[in-house]
Design a protein around this motif. Structure first.
Motif, mmCIF file in Angstrom:
data_model
loop_
_atom_site.group_PDB
_atom_site.id
_atom_site.type_symbol
_atom_site.label_atom_id
_atom_site.label_comp_id
_atom_site.label_asym_id
_atom_site.label_seq_id
_atom_site.Cartn_x
_atom_site.Cartn_y
_atom_site.Cartn_z
ATOM 1 N N PRO A 1 26.342 47.116 3.695
ATOM 2 C CA PRO A 1 26.696 46.502 2.411
ATOM 3 C C PRO A 1 27.827 47.255 1.725
ATOM 4 O O PRO A 1 28.014 48.462 1.944
ATOM 5 C CB PRO A 1 25.395 46.617 1.607
ATOM 6 C CG PRO A 1 24.770 47.870 2.114
ATOM 7 C CD PRO A 1 25.083 47.887 3.585
ATOM 8 N N GLY B 1 25.535 42.448 6.189
ATOM 9 C CA GLY B 1 25.196 42.031 4.840
ATOM 10 C C GLY B 1 25.904 40.780 4.356
ATOM 11 O O GLY B 1 25.317 39.942 3.660
ATOM 12 N N ASP C 1 26.124 40.547 -2.597
ATOM 13 C CA ASP C 1 24.836 40.226 -1.988
ATOM 14 C C ASP C 1 23.667 40.477 -2.926
ATOM 15 O O ASP C 1 22.701 39.709 -2.971
ATOM 16 C CB ASP C 1 24.641 40.985 -0.662
ATOM 17 C CG ASP C 1 24.762 42.495 -0.805
ATOM 18 O OD1 ASP C 1 25.454 42.971 -1.731
ATOM 19 O OD2 ASP C 1 24.178 43.220 0.020
ATOM 20 N N ARG D 1 19.156 45.944 1.853
ATOM 21 C CA ARG D 1 20.558 46.276 2.184
ATOM 22 C C ARG D 1 20.637 47.758 2.521
ATOM 23 O O ARG D 1 20.092 48.615 1.821
ATOM 24 C CB ARG D 1 21.501 45.898 1.035
ATOM 25 C CG ARG D 1 21.350 46.741 -0.192
ATOM 26 C CD ARG D 1 22.075 46.211 -1.421
ATOM 27 N NE ARG D 1 23.427 45.785 -1.255
ATOM 28 C CZ ARG D 1 24.516 46.462 -1.694
ATOM 29 N NH1 ARG D 1 24.361 47.649 -2.263
ATOM 30 N NH2 ARG D 1 25.720 45.960 -1.552
ATOM 31 N N GLY E 1 20.170 43.230 5.631
ATOM 32 C CA GLY E 1 21.626 43.088 5.617
ATOM 33 C C GLY E 1 22.265 44.457 5.748
ATOM 34 O O GLY E 1 22.167 45.280 4.830
#
Length: 319
Positions: A115, A86, A131, A169, A112
């Motif tokens: 996270p 992430g 993010d 994510r 990603g």
């Protein structure tokens, strides 16, 4: 109708295995789907499959270049899915994704992994709390914080054919099981996991498990707490947010990300414009990450059911 099967148990599937199986399935059914990774195929569950196909490209430890390649493939008519941790799938490639993806109107799906606190022992340098805020600021982007493996599979299949930049994510390991296998979760629609009348807890990702535990504990104390899955952070389901805020009159938001610019900020915008009510959040404050187990980190950054209970009780005093 989406069936909720949450009972507090973990889903037996690893999210990375779901990524690998779903990407492989998508590439088999659509010759335009192509997968790019930044030397992390063993971490995205795609390594074994990548050795059997020409639809997987290892771009090496060159994430920004990978984003540019993906944008070029999209311009040529392909449907690229790219993956990295992430922190690299957001900060490291942000300029390339912003300009070559979003600004140039090239459709790219970005995954990603690990996270927030799910980065655990990879530490502060690999622990993206920001993010969500970065991708929320990208015009036209779709931002997803996957609820469980079933949600992950559903949104990934939708993202491939969804226009614009899509950011998903998700942790690589186990999540609590929320939905029945095969359930479809339309992007942009929040899902009610638990009914309630006193307060509504909007949550996403790993914090749904904590929210459900908190709601059960609160019920035993005479507090009726609804729990709503906001796995789509952008576009936020404003109608559902406003309706629940109006019904309960108090809101708590729980997320595994920085409180600034994330799910909490998106929900506060809806409340300010459509239904002003007392609100609070359980999220990472203005801090960087650090090394530790997920259990330790959730306690360290206040991302637990106990912290949600605390915020619920505090916000109820402001009704």
């Amino acid at each position: 109708m989406t069936k909720v099967v949450y009972n507090g148990e973990m889903d037996p599937r690893l999210c990375k295995d779901v990524i690998g199986a779903t990407v492989a399935s998508l590439s088999e059914s659509d010759p335009d789907v192509i997968f790019l990774d930044a030397d992390l195929m063993s971490c995205s569950g795609t390594l074994k499959w990548s050795k059997t196909t020409d639809r997987a490209v290892d771009c090496g430890i060159a994430e920004a270049n990978m984003a540019g390649v993906a944008a070029g493939l999209a311009a040529a008519g392909f449907k690229p899915i790219i993956h990295s941790f992430g922190t690299f799938a957001s900060r490291r490639i942000y300029d390339q994704i912003f300009l070559s993806g979003g600004y140039a109107k090239n459709d790219v799906t970005v995954i990603g992994t690990d996270p927030g606190v799910t980065a655990t022992m990879n530490g502060g340098t690999h622990m993206p709390f920001e993010d969500v805020a970065l991708y929320n600021a990208l015009p036209g982007a779709t931002v997803i914080d996957a609820s469980d493996p079933t949600c992950l599979q559903s949104v990934l299949r939708q993202c491939v054919n969804r226009p614009g930049v899509k950011y998903i994510r998700v942790g690589r390991k186990q999540y609590a099981r929320i939905y029945e296998d095969g359930a479809e979760l339309p992007i942009g629609k929040a899902v009610t996991l638990r009914e309630g009348t006193d307060v509504v807890i909007f949550a996403a990702g790993i914090m749904l498990h904590e929210a459900m535990k908190a709601a059960a504990s609160l019920e035993a104390q005479g507090v009726s707490a609804a729990v709503v899955d906001c796995f789509t952070i952008k576009p936020i389901d404003a109608d559902a947010i406003a309706a629940w805020a109006k019904k309960c009159g108090a809101v708590v938001v729980a997320e595994n990300a920085n409180r600034h610019g994330g799910l909490y900020s998106m929900i506060l915008e809806v409340l300010a414009e459509r239904c002003p009510v007392p609100a609070a959040c359980v999220a990472v404050e203005d801090e960087f990450g650090e090394v530790g187990t997920q259990e330790y980190l959730q306690e360290r950054f206040g991302l637990t059911a106990a912290h949600i209970e605390e915020q619920v009780k505090a916000v109820l005093l402001r009704k």
